[in-house]
Structure formats: structure tokens, C-alpha cells
Design an enzyme around this catalytic site. Structure first.
Site, PDB file in Angstrom:
ATOM      1  N   LYS A 163      25.723  45.846 -18.422  1.00  0.00           N
ATOM      2  CA  LYS A 163      27.087  45.627 -17.933  1.00  0.00           C
ATOM      3  C   LYS A 163      28.119  45.583 -19.063  1.00  0.00           C
ATOM      4  O   LYS A 163      29.273  45.939 -18.869  1.00  0.00           O
ATOM      5  CB  LYS A 163      27.166  44.326 -17.116  1.00  0.00           C
ATOM      6  CG  LYS A 163      26.550  44.458 -15.730  1.00  0.00           C
ATOM      7  CD  LYS A 163      26.799  43.220 -14.888  1.00  0.00           C
ATOM      8  CE  LYS A 163      26.226  43.380 -13.505  1.00  0.00           C
ATOM      9  NZ  LYS A 163      26.477  42.248 -12.620  1.00  0.00           N
TER      10      LYS A 163
ATOM     11  N   ASP B 113      32.320  42.535  -9.064  1.00  0.00           N
ATOM     12  CA  ASP B 113      31.654  41.234  -8.859  1.00  0.00           C
ATOM     13  C   ASP B 113      32.663  40.101  -8.657  1.00  0.00           C
ATOM     14  O   ASP B 113      32.464  39.212  -7.845  1.00  0.00           O
ATOM     15  CB  ASP B 113      30.790  40.887 -10.087  1.00  0.00           C
ATOM     16  CG  ASP B 113      29.463  41.629 -10.098  1.00  0.00           C
ATOM     17  OD1 ASP B 113      28.980  42.012  -9.019  1.00  0.00           O
ATOM     18  OD2 ASP B 113      28.910  41.819 -11.201  1.00  0.00           O
TER      19      ASP B 113
HETATM   20  P1  NAP Z   1      22.472  36.068 -17.141  1.00  0.00           P
HETATM   21  O1  NAP Z   1      23.599  36.764 -17.800  1.00  0.00           O
HETATM   22  O2  NAP Z   1      21.097  36.178 -17.707  1.00  0.00           O
HETATM   23  O3  NAP Z   1      22.872  34.494 -17.075  1.00  0.00           O
HETATM   24  C1  NAP Z   1      22.008  33.547 -16.522  1.00  0.00           C
HETATM   25  C2  NAP Z   1      22.638  32.155 -16.586  1.00  0.00           C
HETATM   26  O4  NAP Z   1      21.739  31.268 -15.916  1.00  0.00           O
HETATM   27  C3  NAP Z   1      22.835  31.601 -17.981  1.00  0.00           C
HETATM   28  O5  NAP Z   1      23.980  30.791 -18.005  1.00  0.00           O
HETATM   29  C4  NAP Z   1      21.581  30.748 -18.205  1.00  0.00           C
HETATM   30  O6  NAP Z   1      21.800  29.620 -18.999  1.00  0.00           O
HETATM   31  C5  NAP Z   1      21.327  30.224 -16.807  1.00  0.00           C
HETATM   32  N1  NAP Z   1      19.898  29.945 -16.636  1.00  0.00           N
HETATM   33  C6  NAP Z   1      18.895  30.861 -16.649  1.00  0.00           C
HETATM   34  N2  NAP Z   1      17.714  30.233 -16.452  1.00  0.00           N
HETATM   35  C7  NAP Z   1      18.004  28.906 -16.346  1.00  0.00           C
HETATM   36  C8  NAP Z   1      17.201  27.740 -16.146  1.00  0.00           C
HETATM   37  N3  NAP Z   1      15.871  27.818 -16.014  1.00  0.00           N
HETATM   38  N4  NAP Z   1      17.816  26.549 -16.055  1.00  0.00           N
HETATM   39  C9  NAP Z   1      19.166  26.465 -16.190  1.00  0.00           C
HETATM   40  N5  NAP Z   1      19.988  27.521 -16.392  1.00  0.00           N
HETATM   41  C10 NAP Z   1      19.405  28.729 -16.461  1.00  0.00           C
HETATM   42  O7  NAP Z   1      22.324  36.518 -15.624  1.00  0.00           O
HETATM   43  P2  NAP Z   1      23.507  36.912 -14.606  1.00  0.00           P
HETATM   44  O8  NAP Z   1      23.807  38.359 -14.692  1.00  0.00           O
HETATM   45  O9  NAP Z   1      24.614  35.947 -14.790  1.00  0.00           O
HETATM   46  O10 NAP Z   1      22.793  36.714 -13.193  1.00  0.00           O
HETATM   47  C11 NAP Z   1      22.437  35.406 -12.758  1.00  0.00           C
HETATM   48  C12 NAP Z   1      21.893  35.469 -11.335  1.00  0.00           C
HETATM   49  O11 NAP Z   1      22.881  35.927 -10.437  1.00  0.00           O
HETATM   50  C13 NAP Z   1      20.708  36.428 -11.167  1.00  0.00           C
HETATM   51  O12 NAP Z   1      19.746  35.788 -10.349  1.00  0.00           O
HETATM   52  C14 NAP Z   1      21.300  37.626 -10.474  1.00  0.00           C
HETATM   53  O13 NAP Z   1      20.357  38.299  -9.650  1.00  0.00           O
HETATM   54  C15 NAP Z   1      22.381  36.962  -9.624  1.00  0.00           C
HETATM   55  N6  NAP Z   1      23.505  37.856  -9.279  1.00  0.00           N
HETATM   56  C16 NAP Z   1      23.831  38.012  -7.965  1.00  0.00           C
HETATM   57  C17 NAP Z   1      24.913  38.824  -7.620  1.00  0.00           C
HETATM   58  C18 NAP Z   1      25.279  39.014  -6.178  1.00  0.00           C
HETATM   59  O14 NAP Z   1      26.008  39.966  -5.879  1.00  0.00           O
HETATM   60  N7  NAP Z   1      24.855  38.150  -5.262  1.00  0.00           N
HETATM   61  C19 NAP Z   1      25.654  39.467  -8.621  1.00  0.00           C
HETATM   62  C20 NAP Z   1      25.303  39.268  -9.966  1.00  0.00           C
HETATM   63  C21 NAP Z   1      24.227  38.455 -10.279  1.00  0.00           C
HETATM   64  P3  NAP Z   1      21.811  29.664 -20.611  1.00  0.00           P
HETATM   65  O15 NAP Z   1      23.200  30.120 -20.964  1.00  0.00           O
HETATM   66  O16 NAP Z   1      21.548  28.260 -20.979  1.00  0.00           O
HETATM   67  O17 NAP Z   1      20.745  30.624 -21.022  1.00  0.00           O
END
Ligand code: NAP
Length: 272
Positions: free
Chosen positions: A68, A104
Site C-alpha cells: 500500500k 479505506d
Molecule cells: P498492519 O499495518 O500490520 O497493522 C497492524 C496493527 O495491529 C499494528 O498497530 C499492530 O501493533 C497491531 N497488532 C498486531 N498484532 C497485535 C497483537 N497481537 N496485539 C496487539 N496489537 C497488535 O495491518 P493493517 O493493514 O492495519 O490491517 C489490520 C487488520 O485490519 C487486518 O486484520 C486486516 O485484514 C484488517 N483490514 C480490514 C479492512 C476492511 O475493509 N474491513 C481494511 C484494511 C484492513 P504494533 O504497532 O504494536 O505492531
């Protein structure tokens, strides 16, 4: 029917086989009688894939993890909102020029707008890519933001960008201090197969809080189950997913697809 005029669209990500985007976009192309197909591409890097988009006249793409941000280096034009967020999730091939957008942020705020965002205390859990887009959307709608994150540096950086308060995930009193009107989980905690995981205790949640999870596998996460049992209103992650896809489809075709119909198609998909 696929023939020599069929236009190609797709999602670029790695891994990407779990993506449900092909389900909704191929359904919409058929439903609106557009001779196009939507595929999933899992390249190691994004640069050559975007060159191929131009060379093969691939008309549009969804961009997902981990491309992204890196895809922005290869685009000919980036829309103002995507530039401010620092991430692109949609590309439109306009006569050989690749234009980047972020759908998004709109997808996250639209389901919240009927409840009102301006002046409301909105707490986002997470500070990753999705949180960047959600925070931008809430800030644009004049919500009062608070960020809770595990990694303090990342959380503080996001909070500073949007003049938000920051709380560490270790701070078990954070929800009591924030007393959010709206709580949004943007972490993958609770996502299938780890569906019993919860990133923070639910006890401090007030029944007045609107709770949104952006995870959509499972459709009702442990967070949403818990929030509902406390009397909170809830919004599931499929709502954001369908909205971001609908905005993509509009950018590619000019058609605003029927989101409720797309939801029914997704709910028929046995993986949800
Ligand atoms: P990302 O960039 O990897 O960010 C993940 C975030 O979650 C980070 O802030 C991370 O914290 C935190 N995290 C991960 N594992 C954790 C844990 N075990 N305990 C506490 N915090 C944790 O991922 P992303 O792109 O933001 O996506 C996140 C989620 O949203 C995914 O599941 C994705 O499938 C979903 N999503 C859904 C949509 C939709 O349209 N519904 C759109 C986009 C994303 P740290 O900073 O501490 O590492």
C-alpha cells in the site's frame, strides 16, 4: 463470457489468496454486464507488477499488504487524500497513466456518519496501515481522536499526526480515561483462526459506546460479541470491506454498486 475484449482488473498483495475482493468484484462485473474479470496476483515486489499493468493494459487494481505504501513510488498521479494518508489501496489505469486512491478511509467513516462523528470521542486501537486511513477519516470528520497501540513509538507518531491522545495497550485503565463514544479495532487480534483473542479487557466498555471492528473473518468477532452483550451498538468489518470495494468499483466503472446485494453474496461465501 470471457473473450478477446475482456478487460482485466485485479488485486496485488502477498499473501493474497485469502482475499475476498475477487468475490465481490467479479459478481459486480457480471451483475452490471461489464465484460471484465478480476484476478488475484501475488508478486514478490510491486514495481514490475505496475509496469505490467501499463504494458498489458490492466484497467484497475486493488492494492493490499504489503504494497500500500511502496506502490506510491510507481504511480503517475496520487489523489490528495491518499497522499495525506501515505497509502494507496486502489489504482486506476487512465490511458496508460496510473492514478492512485485510498478508499479505506471513506469506507471506515461512512458507516459511522449516521451516528455523528463531529465532536465525538473516537478511540482507535492499532496504529498500522488500516489505522492510518481510519484516523485520517475521523480527523477529517472532526472527531476527537485517541489512539491505543502496543508499539508506543508507532502509536505516538500516529497520535501526533492527528492531534490525538495516546495510550499504551498495557494501560488497562485507558478506556476508562478516554470514555469513547466510538471504539474502532484496527488490529488483527481476534481474526480467524484465533477467534478467541481479545486485545484489551472489555469490562470498562459503556453501553453508550458504538463499537466497530474492521476484521470480517469471523463476521462477529469476540470484541463485537462482548460489546453487544454489554448493550453497545456494533458495526462489523464486512461493512468497511464492502464500502471500500464499492468505492473502487465506482472509480473503475463509474457505477455505484448495490452494497446490500454484495453483502448477501459475501455472506453466501462459506469462508465467512
Ligand atoms: P498492519 O499495518 O500490520 O497493522 C497492524 C496493527 O495491529 C499494528 O498497530 C499492530 O501493533 C497491531 N497488532 C498486531 N498484532 C497485535 C497483537 N497481537 N496485539 C496487539 N496489537 C497488535 O495491518 P493493517 O493493514 O492495519 O490491517 C489490520 C487488520 O485490519 C487486518 O486484520 C486486516 O485484514 C484488517 N483490514 C480490514 C479492512 C476492511 O475493509 N474491513 C481494511 C484494511 C484492513 P504494533 O504497532 O504494536 O505492531
Amino acid at each position: 463470457m470471457i473473450d478477446s475484449f475482456t478487460q482485466i482488473y485485479g488485486v496485488f498483495g502477498n499473501p493474497v489468496r485469502h482475499s475476498k475482493s475477487p468475490v465481490i468484484h467479479n459478481f459486480a462485473f457480471q451483475y452490471y454486464h461489464i465484460n471484465a474479470v478480476y484476478l488475484a496476483f501475488e508478486p514478490d515486489g510491486i514495481g514490475k507488477s505496475l509496469e505490467a499493468m501499463k504494458a498489458l493494459n490492466i484497467k484497475g487494481a486493488s492494492i493490499t499488504l504489503p504494497f500500500k505504501q511502496s506502490s506510491m513510488d510507481y504511480l503517475d498521479w496520487i489523489d490528495e487524500d491518499a497522499g495525506a494518508i501515505g497509502a494507496v489501496n486502489t489504482i486506476v489505469n487512465k490511458e496508460g497513466m496510473l492514478h492512485g486512491f485510498n478508499t479505506d478511509y471513506k469506507a471506515a467513516v461512512e458507516p459511522l456518519k449516521p451516528f455523528g462523528i463531529q465532536g465525538k470521542k473516537v478511540c482507535i486501537i492499532g496504529a498500522g496501515g488500516a489505522a492510518q486511513a481510519v484516523a485520517y477519516g475521523i480527523y477529517k470528520e472532526k472527531g476527537r481522536l485517541a489512539i491505543i497501540n502496543r508499539n508506543k513509538k508507532k502509536g505516538k507518531t500516529l497520535a501526533e499526526k492527528y492531534k490525538a491522545d495516546f495510550f499504551s495497550l498495557d494501560d488497562t485503565d485507558s478506556l476508562l480515561k478516554i470514555q469513547p463514544d466510538i471504539l474502532i479495532n484496527t488490529t488483527p487480534v481476534g481474526m480467524s483462526p484465533n477467534i478467541s483473542d481479545l486485545s484489551f479487557p472489555l469490562e470498562p466498555l459503556s453501553p453508550e459506546t458504538l463499537v466497530m471492528d474492521i476484521i470480517y473473518t469471523p463476521l462477529k468477532t469476540r470484541l463485537l460479541h462482548g460489546a453487544q452483550s454489554k448493550g453497545c451498538r456494533i458495526i462489523d468489518g464486512l461493512t468497511m470491506f464492502l464500502n471500500q470495494g464499492a468505492h473502487q468499483f465506482k472509480l473503475w466503472t463509474g457505477i455505484s454498486p448495490d452494497i446490500e446485494l454484495m453483502r448477501k453474496i459475501m455472506l453466501k461465501d462459506e469462508a465467512l
